[in-house]
Design a protein around this motif. Structure first.
Motif, PDB file in Angstrom:
ATOM      1  N   ALA A 101      55.864  88.926  68.646  1.00  0.00           N
ATOM      2  CA  ALA A 101      55.247  88.529  67.714  1.00  0.00           C
ATOM      3  C   ALA A 101      54.017  88.029  67.740  1.00  0.00           C
ATOM      4  O   ALA A 101      52.618  88.502  66.671  1.00  0.00           O
ATOM      5  CB  ALA A 101      55.356  87.491  66.536  1.00  0.00           C
ATOM      6  N   ASP A 125      57.428  82.833  61.911  1.00  0.00           N
ATOM      7  CA  ASP A 125      58.097  83.970  61.453  1.00  0.00           C
ATOM      8  C   ASP A 125      59.005  84.335  62.379  1.00  0.00           C
ATOM      9  O   ASP A 125      60.584  84.495  62.959  1.00  0.00           O
ATOM     10  CB  ASP A 125      57.533  84.807  60.578  1.00  0.00           C
ATOM     11  N   ASP A 179      51.915  81.922  62.128  1.00  0.00           N
ATOM     12  CA  ASP A 179      52.105  81.803  61.362  1.00  0.00           C
ATOM     13  C   ASP A 179      53.442  82.963  61.946  1.00  0.00           C
ATOM     14  O   ASP A 179      53.975  83.098  61.623  1.00  0.00           O
ATOM     15  CB  ASP A 179      51.564  82.869  59.893  1.00  0.00           C
ATOM     16  N   ALA A 180      53.184  83.663  62.418  1.00  0.00           N
ATOM     17  CA  ALA A 180      53.700  84.865  63.311  1.00  0.00           C
ATOM     18  C   ALA A 180      54.667  84.124  64.022  1.00  0.00           C
ATOM     19  O   ALA A 180      55.400  84.419  64.555  1.00  0.00           O
ATOM     20  CB  ALA A 180      52.755  85.740  64.271  1.00  0.00           C
TER      21      ALA A 180
END
Length: 65
Positions: free
Chosen positions: A22, A58, A54-55
């Motif tokens: 990610a 997610d 954020d990655a």
């Protein structure tokens, strides 16, 4: 310069690899290494810290820069 972020929720090698992948997908990241025991990930490159968090989010993990 390496940046370390906190990552919670990793419990196995697969989790570490998921977080690394990610992070490696974020623009500006040249290398990423996750450590479930330290509950952190170290990132090389010039990526925006918010993009890193954020990655990881997610990917299903809690993170903070």
């Amino acid at each position: 310069m390496p940046r370390t972020i906190s990552v919670e929720g990793m419990s196995c090698e697969h989790c570490e690899r998921t977080v690394e992948e990610a992070l490696e997908g974020v623009d500006g990241v040249t290398d990423a290494s996750a450590d479930r025991e330290a509950e952190s990930a170290t990132v090389e490159g010039s990526a925006d810290p918010d993009a890193l968090v954020d990655a990881v989010a997610d990917a299903g993990y809690d993170a903070s820069a």
